[in-house]
Design a protein around this motif. Structure first.
Motif, mmCIF file in Angstrom:
data_model
loop_
_atom_site.group_PDB
_atom_site.id
_atom_site.type_symbol
_atom_site.label_atom_id
_atom_site.label_comp_id
_atom_site.label_asym_id
_atom_site.label_seq_id
_atom_site.Cartn_x
_atom_site.Cartn_y
_atom_site.Cartn_z
ATOM 1 N N HIS A 124 1.028 -1.277 -0.044
ATOM 2 C CA HIS A 124 0.027 0.051 0.080
ATOM 3 C C HIS A 124 0.948 1.279 0.076
ATOM 4 N N LEU A 125 1.922 1.054 -0.721
ATOM 5 C CA LEU A 125 2.790 2.474 -0.616
ATOM 6 C C LEU A 125 2.431 3.596 -1.503
ATOM 7 N N ARG A 126 2.588 4.646 -0.886
ATOM 8 C CA ARG A 126 2.104 6.052 -1.662
ATOM 9 C C ARG A 126 3.326 6.765 -2.089
ATOM 10 N N GLN A 127 4.642 6.568 -1.543
ATOM 11 C CA GLN A 127 5.816 7.094 -1.702
ATOM 12 C C GLN A 127 7.227 6.465 -1.330
ATOM 13 N N LEU A 128 8.063 6.880 -1.846
ATOM 14 C CA LEU A 128 9.489 6.290 -1.526
ATOM 15 C C LEU A 128 10.113 7.199 -0.562
ATOM 16 N N PRO A 129 11.050 6.468 0.346
ATOM 17 C CA PRO A 129 11.842 7.390 1.103
ATOM 18 C C PRO A 129 12.763 8.478 0.390
ATOM 19 N N THR A 130 12.708 9.672 1.138
ATOM 20 C CA THR A 130 13.558 11.002 0.603
ATOM 21 C C THR A 130 14.881 10.311 -0.008
ATOM 22 N N ALA A 131 15.456 9.573 0.822
ATOM 23 C CA ALA A 131 17.043 9.271 0.372
ATOM 24 C C ALA A 131 17.195 7.899 -0.412
ATOM 25 N N PHE A 132 15.909 7.691 -1.158
ATOM 26 C CA PHE A 132 15.952 6.405 -1.856
ATOM 27 C C PHE A 132 16.926 6.406 -3.325
ATOM 28 N N GLY A 133 17.268 7.405 -3.630
ATOM 29 C CA GLY A 133 18.429 7.803 -4.438
ATOM 30 C C GLY A 133 19.948 7.285 -4.170
ATOM 31 N N GLN A 145 1.117 7.870 -7.086
ATOM 32 C CA GLN A 145 0.342 8.668 -7.764
ATOM 33 C C GLN A 145 1.216 9.302 -8.786
ATOM 34 N N THR A 146 2.423 9.189 -8.499
ATOM 35 C CA THR A 146 3.616 9.700 -9.622
ATOM 36 C C THR A 146 4.763 8.814 -9.743
ATOM 37 N N VAL A 147 5.632 9.026 -11.003
ATOM 38 C CA VAL A 147 6.798 8.264 -10.994
ATOM 39 C C VAL A 147 7.837 8.926 -10.123
ATOM 40 N N PRO A 148 8.395 8.229 -9.122
ATOM 41 C CA PRO A 148 9.170 8.904 -7.927
ATOM 42 C C PRO A 148 10.363 9.569 -8.715
ATOM 43 N N SER A 149 10.538 10.753 -8.194
ATOM 44 C CA SER A 149 11.696 11.560 -8.833
ATOM 45 C C SER A 149 13.132 11.018 -8.192
ATOM 46 N N GLN A 150 12.981 10.330 -6.972
ATOM 47 C CA GLN A 150 14.193 10.005 -6.398
ATOM 48 C C GLN A 150 14.906 8.473 -7.479
ATOM 49 N N LEU A 151 13.858 8.045 -8.193
ATOM 50 C CA LEU A 151 14.626 6.878 -9.183
ATOM 51 C C LEU A 151 15.451 7.435 -10.005
ATOM 52 N N CYS A 152 15.550 8.796 -10.369
ATOM 53 C CA CYS A 152 16.473 9.590 -11.294
ATOM 54 C C CYS A 152 17.836 9.627 -11.025
ATOM 55 N N GLY A 153 18.202 9.298 -9.693
ATOM 56 C CA GLY A 153 19.556 9.288 -9.211
ATOM 57 C C GLY A 153 20.296 7.822 -9.572
ATOM 58 N N LEU A 154 19.580 6.992 -9.716
ATOM 59 C CA LEU A 154 20.058 5.563 -9.686
ATOM 60 C C LEU A 154 20.445 5.199 -10.886
ATOM 61 N N ARG A 155 22.011 4.953 -11.009
ATOM 62 C CA ARG A 155 22.725 5.023 -12.191
ATOM 63 C C ARG A 155 22.640 3.542 -12.926
ATOM 64 N N HIS A 156 22.376 2.530 -12.078
ATOM 65 C CA HIS A 156 22.401 1.145 -12.558
ATOM 66 C C HIS A 156 21.209 0.533 -12.889
ATOM 67 N N LEU A 157 20.106 1.068 -12.713
ATOM 68 C CA LEU A 157 18.773 0.832 -12.587
ATOM 69 C C LEU A 157 18.514 0.295 -14.088
ATOM 70 N N ASP A 158 17.921 -0.910 -14.385
ATOM 71 C CA ASP A 158 17.571 -1.637 -15.540
ATOM 72 C C ASP A 158 16.052 -1.779 -15.994
ATOM 73 N N VAL A 159 15.526 -2.138 -14.605
ATOM 74 C CA VAL A 159 14.212 -2.504 -14.807
ATOM 75 C C VAL A 159 13.208 -2.080 -13.860
#
Length: 238
Positions: free
Chosen positions: A95-104, A120-134
């Protein structure tokens, strides 16, 4: 589940580095696991009834894979973001609504599954993750894809079964994005940025089940360029 059974599980986990306890009706993260913070590479507690992930999760310094699918999590602790070795995180069906601030800060993360949550949105924290594949964000409540998405490093982004009616044109700037899934959303054809077709790396665009007929896609400027990438990719994997 009795203590002796848990003890046996812990002893096995100490030897193997894997702790798996699924579908046992657990309501909390087993506290005894804190004895194994430096042993465990894999924790799978899927299909339980866990509501809270305790701060001690941040102490599993060599953890590579964490699965908590189909639990009752409403939030994640900031401590989770200390897991510098974590490569795979599966949190589908919570039931997650958001990710932790430091997720990046989860700098090793390659696979992230958050299907069936309340985002409700694509979390902006994901944008700092350089090795993310999927990244799987299907079956959430996402209505628009913001400009920050242009920084996303993922190769595959799954946004199927959301309520998306707007997508930032920045998505065509994603440097590694090859697969974009947008099936069963609320997109009008005019809301699909043409640059996805004409000027992106995307070689597989799945848009069935939106508010337009697929054949209309073929009439768009840039469709030929997209088909060139699509065909080249198909040949590579044939």
């Amino acid at each position: 589940m009795g203590n002796s059974a848990l003890k046996a599980h812990l002893e096995t986990a100490q030897k193997t580095g894997v702790f798996q306890l699924t579908g046992k009706g657990l309501t909390e993260f087993p506290e005894d696991l804190q004895k194994l913070t430096s042993n465990l590479r894999t924790i799978d507690l899927s299909n339980n009834k866990i509501e809270l992930l305790p701060p001690l999760i941040g102490k599993f310094s060599i953890l590579k894979s964490l699965a908590l699918n189909n639990n009752k999590l409403t939030a994640l602790p900031e401590e989770l973001c200390k897991l510098k070795k974590l490569e795979t995180l599966h949190l589908n069906g919570n039931h997650l609504r958001q990710l932790p601030t430091a997720f990046g800060q989860l700098s090793a993360l390659k696979t992230l599954s958050l299907s069936g949550n309340q985002l409700q949105t694509v979390p902006s924290q994901l944008c700092g993750l350089r090795h993310l594949d999927v990244v799987d964000l299907s079956k959430n409540k996402i209505q628009n894809v913001p400009d920050t998405v242009g920084e996303l490093q993922a190769i595959e982004l799954n946004l199927n079964q959301n309520q998306i009616s707007q997508i930032s044109v920045q998505i065509s700037h994603c440097p590694r994005l090859k697969v974009l899934r947008l099936e069963e959303n609320c997109l009008e054809l005019s809301m699909l940025p043409e640059s996805i077709l004409s000027d992106s790396q995307i070689s597989l665009l799945a848009v069935e089940g939106n508010l337009f007929e697929i054949k209309k896609l073929r009439e768009l400027e840039g469709y030929d360029k997209y088909m060139e990438r699509f065909t080249a990719t198909k040949k590579k994997f044939a």
